[in-house]
Design a protein around this motif. Structure first.
Motif, PDB file in Angstrom:
ATOM      1  N   GLU A  86       0.859  -1.190   0.000  1.00  0.00           N
ATOM      2  CA  GLU A  86       0.000   0.000   0.000  1.00  0.00           C
ATOM      3  C   GLU A  86       0.891   1.233   0.000  1.00  0.00           C
ATOM      4  O   GLU A  86       2.104   1.149   0.242  1.00  0.00           O
ATOM      5  CB  GLU A  86      -0.919   0.008   1.235  1.00  0.00           C
ATOM      6  N   GLU A  87       0.276   2.373  -0.248  1.00  0.00           N
ATOM      7  CA  GLU A  87       1.026   3.617  -0.247  1.00  0.00           C
ATOM      8  C   GLU A  87       1.478   3.969   1.164  1.00  0.00           C
ATOM      9  O   GLU A  87       0.712   3.841   2.127  1.00  0.00           O
ATOM     10  CB  GLU A  87       0.175   4.751  -0.815  1.00  0.00           C
ATOM     11  N   LEU A  88       2.744   4.373   1.298  1.00  0.00           N
ATOM     12  CA  LEU A  88       3.311   4.766   2.586  1.00  0.00           C
ATOM     13  C   LEU A  88       3.597   6.260   2.568  1.00  0.00           C
ATOM     14  O   LEU A  88       4.315   6.754   1.709  1.00  0.00           O
ATOM     15  CB  LEU A  88       4.593   3.986   2.866  1.00  0.00           C
ATOM     16  N   ARG A  89       3.031   6.955   3.517  1.00  0.00           N
ATOM     17  CA  ARG A  89       3.254   8.394   3.637  1.00  0.00           C
ATOM     18  C   ARG A  89       4.126   8.677   4.861  1.00  0.00           C
ATOM     19  O   ARG A  89       4.059   7.976   5.855  1.00  0.00           O
ATOM     20  CB  ARG A  89       1.929   9.145   3.752  1.00  0.00           C
ATOM     21  N   ASN A  90       4.925   9.767   4.736  1.00  0.00           N
ATOM     22  CA  ASN A  90       5.820  10.192   5.826  1.00  0.00           C
ATOM     23  C   ASN A  90       6.714   9.043   6.276  1.00  0.00           C
ATOM     24  O   ASN A  90       6.995   8.884   7.465  1.00  0.00           O
ATOM     25  CB  ASN A  90       5.011  10.734   7.008  1.00  0.00           C
ATOM     26  N   GLY A  91       7.168   8.256   5.304  1.00  0.00           N
ATOM     27  CA  GLY A  91       7.991   7.100   5.640  1.00  0.00           C
ATOM     28  C   GLY A  91       9.442   7.479   5.901  1.00  0.00           C
ATOM     29  O   GLY A  91      10.010   8.360   5.252  1.00  0.00           O
ATOM     30  N   SER A  92      10.054   6.792   6.866  1.00  0.00           N
ATOM     31  CA  SER A  92      11.471   6.981   7.178  1.00  0.00           C
ATOM     32  C   SER A  92      12.081   5.621   7.492  1.00  0.00           C
ATOM     33  O   SER A  92      11.451   4.789   8.141  1.00  0.00           O
ATOM     34  CB  SER A  92      11.670   7.932   8.358  1.00  0.00           C
ATOM     35  N   LEU A  93      13.305   5.415   7.010  1.00  0.00           N
ATOM     36  CA  LEU A  93      14.003   4.147   7.204  1.00  0.00           C
ATOM     37  C   LEU A  93      15.269   4.409   8.011  1.00  0.00           C
ATOM     38  O   LEU A  93      16.186   5.081   7.545  1.00  0.00           O
ATOM     39  CB  LEU A  93      14.341   3.515   5.860  1.00  0.00           C
TER      40      LEU A  93
END
Length: 544
Positions: free
Chosen positions: A162-169
């Motif tokens: 699904e679409e991921l918003r405000n993602g950080s790895l």
């Protein structure tokens, strides 16, 4: 009659040119994505490097196979690169299948030129065997064992359904180790448990600093998955997932190893002398530049070079330059030491051999990188009396007679030393002030490789350096590091050594510089590939 003949020959030439263009036209056909599931749409793309008009696609053959064929869209593109024009025409058709199987799409024709058929694999929609996962993360090591100080690659994959918003790895964590991101993120798609995921892969270099057994805490992703409730409203579902913890066994240096511990896949030593003469003159400076390169370590692991210089030469070392850069997801460490040398006595001058011990991590054995000894012939400066002829014993009468010249001689000697010191200071200042990392834009037009070869035949350092800058810009490289990143690690070291030699020749205003080794390295590294401009990093969420 003459006018008719002229029109006839003009028409004949036009037809011959058109037939030749059609004969050389290549048709590329492809489908994406492949494979697909039943009723999942894919796109048939047909493109030609020409301004074409007529596409012949056997839609009936597609329909007879049970495929549903949508409308075809056409686009045309025109580009001018380095003075060469390029036209491209592309057709895109959306298709899907109602049943699973392998389908062969018939060859399409463009302006009478026929392409090749393509196949598409359509798979049945699998049954869900477990709970659906909208997001998960995985990781792996290039090796579960390593020597102390040896680079290990850690790859993390983020699977997005699904679409991921405000993602950080977040980076992985390991005690007693240096961890750094290497290369750019890659973006692909994979099918896992019957579901298609967008996959973002990020690579890290792990360099252990202590021996023992260590755990690598997996990379962590945070963000919000875009979901839809029963009323059709979108909302963000918070996620916080981590990759599994992995174990790394770090081995100490072997007991039988001697010397500075240096684990690497390859270590090389290279030196350059400017000017490149076998005969030196007393009092005239020369420059020696030594480059130590190693693959799979950081520059802080490189040893200081233990160089012994003869007593008959004055030594003025420059500050060593250490650097680490990334090539093909591997660290490359370099140490560059430059020194100005001034012979003080005529005769033979021999610089001893130089060696660096290192541990070959691929073959598990100790090896040595070496520079052979180098001998020069040093001649006396013009007007200078050779030392052998000036060692005759003077009589008391001569000493008394020559004493009237003592103080003028001392004054002239002091003035000569002041002048020499100023010249050396000016030389060292010039050698420090030359930038080497950035390729400066040239005001003249870009250069083709054939033109670069012509410039190199002049053997003029400044002209060759400017020609290289213009050629690099024509390939889309804005910096030396970006240029070297497009070739293999071994070739990058060879090219870097040659560029260092060229920089020194330009700094010292040398009249000639041999460009053949540099041209040979460029030919073997670039003439078989097409360099590409850097692209922006892929986002952490799929796009429509």
């Amino acid at each position: 009659m003459v006018a008719h003949m002229q029109r006839f020959f003009a028409l004949l030439i036009l037809l011959l040119w058109a037939n030749q263009s059609l004969a050389s036209m290549q048709i590329d056909s492809s489908v994406a994505p492949n494979p697909v599931f039943v009723e999942e749409r894919f796109v048939l793309t047909i493109s030609v490097d020409a301004n074409a008009d007529k596409l012949e696609l056997d839609r009936d053959a597609l329909l007879r196979q049970g495929l549903v064929v949508g409308a075809t869209n056409v686009s045309r593109n025109y580009q001018i690169i380095n003075g060469d024009s390029r036209r491209q025409t592309t057709w895109r058709t959306e298709i899907y299948a109602r049943k699973a199987g392998t389908y062969t799409l018939p060859a399409a024709s463009v302006d009478g030129v026929k392409g090749k058929p393509v196949t598409i694999d359509v798979r049945p929609i699998p049954k869900q065997t477990g709970p659906a996962r909208d997001l998960f993360i995985d990781a792996e090591l290039s090796s579960t064992t390593a020597y102390l100080g040896q680079q290990i690659s850690y790859s993390v994959k983020l699977y997005l359904g699904e679409e991921l918003r405000n993602g950080s790895l977040a980076d992985p964590q390991m005690a007693d180790a240096a961890i750094r991101n290497i290369g750019s993120d890659t973006k692909t798609t994979e099918i896992v448990d019957g579901r298609r995921y967008q996959v973002i892969q990020r690579n890290f270099a792990v360099v252990p600093e202590q021996a023992g057994s260590y755990e690598i805490i997996g990379a962590n992703v945070k963000g919000q998955l875009v979901k839809q409730n029963s009323r059709g409203q979108l909302y963000g579902l918070p996620v916080n997932e981590s990759a599994p913890t992995l174990t790394l066994q770090v081995k100490a240096a072997p007991e039988n190893y001697s010397g500075h511990w240096l684990p690497s896949e390859l270590v090389t030593l290279h030196d350059e002398w400017q000017p490149q003469n076998s005969q030196l003159t007393v009092g005239e400076p020369i420059t020696r530049t030594i480059t130590l390169s190693a693959i799979g370590i950081e520059d802080k692991q490189l040893p200081n070079l233990q160089i012994q210089y003869p007593a008959t030469v004055k030594v003025y070392p420059d500050k060593a330059i250490n650097d680490t850069y990334v090539q093909e997801d591997r660290l490359i460490a370099q140490r560059v030491e430059s020194v100005a040398l001034i012979p003080t006595q005529a005769g033979e001058l021999t610089f001893p051999a130089l060696s660096v011990s290192w541990w070959d991590t691929a073959q598990n054995r100790q090896r040595t990188a070496e520079l052979p000894a180098r001998t020069f012939t040093v001649i006396a400066a013009e007007g200078q009396v050779p030392l052998a002829e000036n060692t005759r014993q003077a009589s008391p009468a001569q000493v008394e007679q020559d004493s009237t010249w003592f103080w003028p001689f001392i004054l002239m000697s002091i003035l000569w030393l002041v002048t020499l010191t100023a010249a050396i200071y000016s030389y060292l200042k010039r050698s420090k002030s030359t930038p080497q990392a950035q390729i400066q834009p040239a005001s003249a037009k870009n250069l083709s490789f054939a033109e670069l070869e012509k410039v190199c035949t002049t053997a003029q350092p400044a002209a060759i350096q400017q020609g290289l800058q213009r050629w690099c810009l024509s390939q889309g490289w804005r910096s030396r590091r970006q240029w070297l990143a497009s070739v293999s690690a071994t070739n990058a070291i060879q090219i870097e050594n040659q560029l260092t030699s060229l920089d020194k020749a330009v700094n010292q205003q040398a009249e000639t510089w041999p460009a053949e080794p540099l041209l040979a390295a460029i030919k073997s590294s670039y003439m078989q590939t097409v360099p590409a401009n850097e692209t922006s990093l892929p986002p952490l969420y799929p796009t429509a």
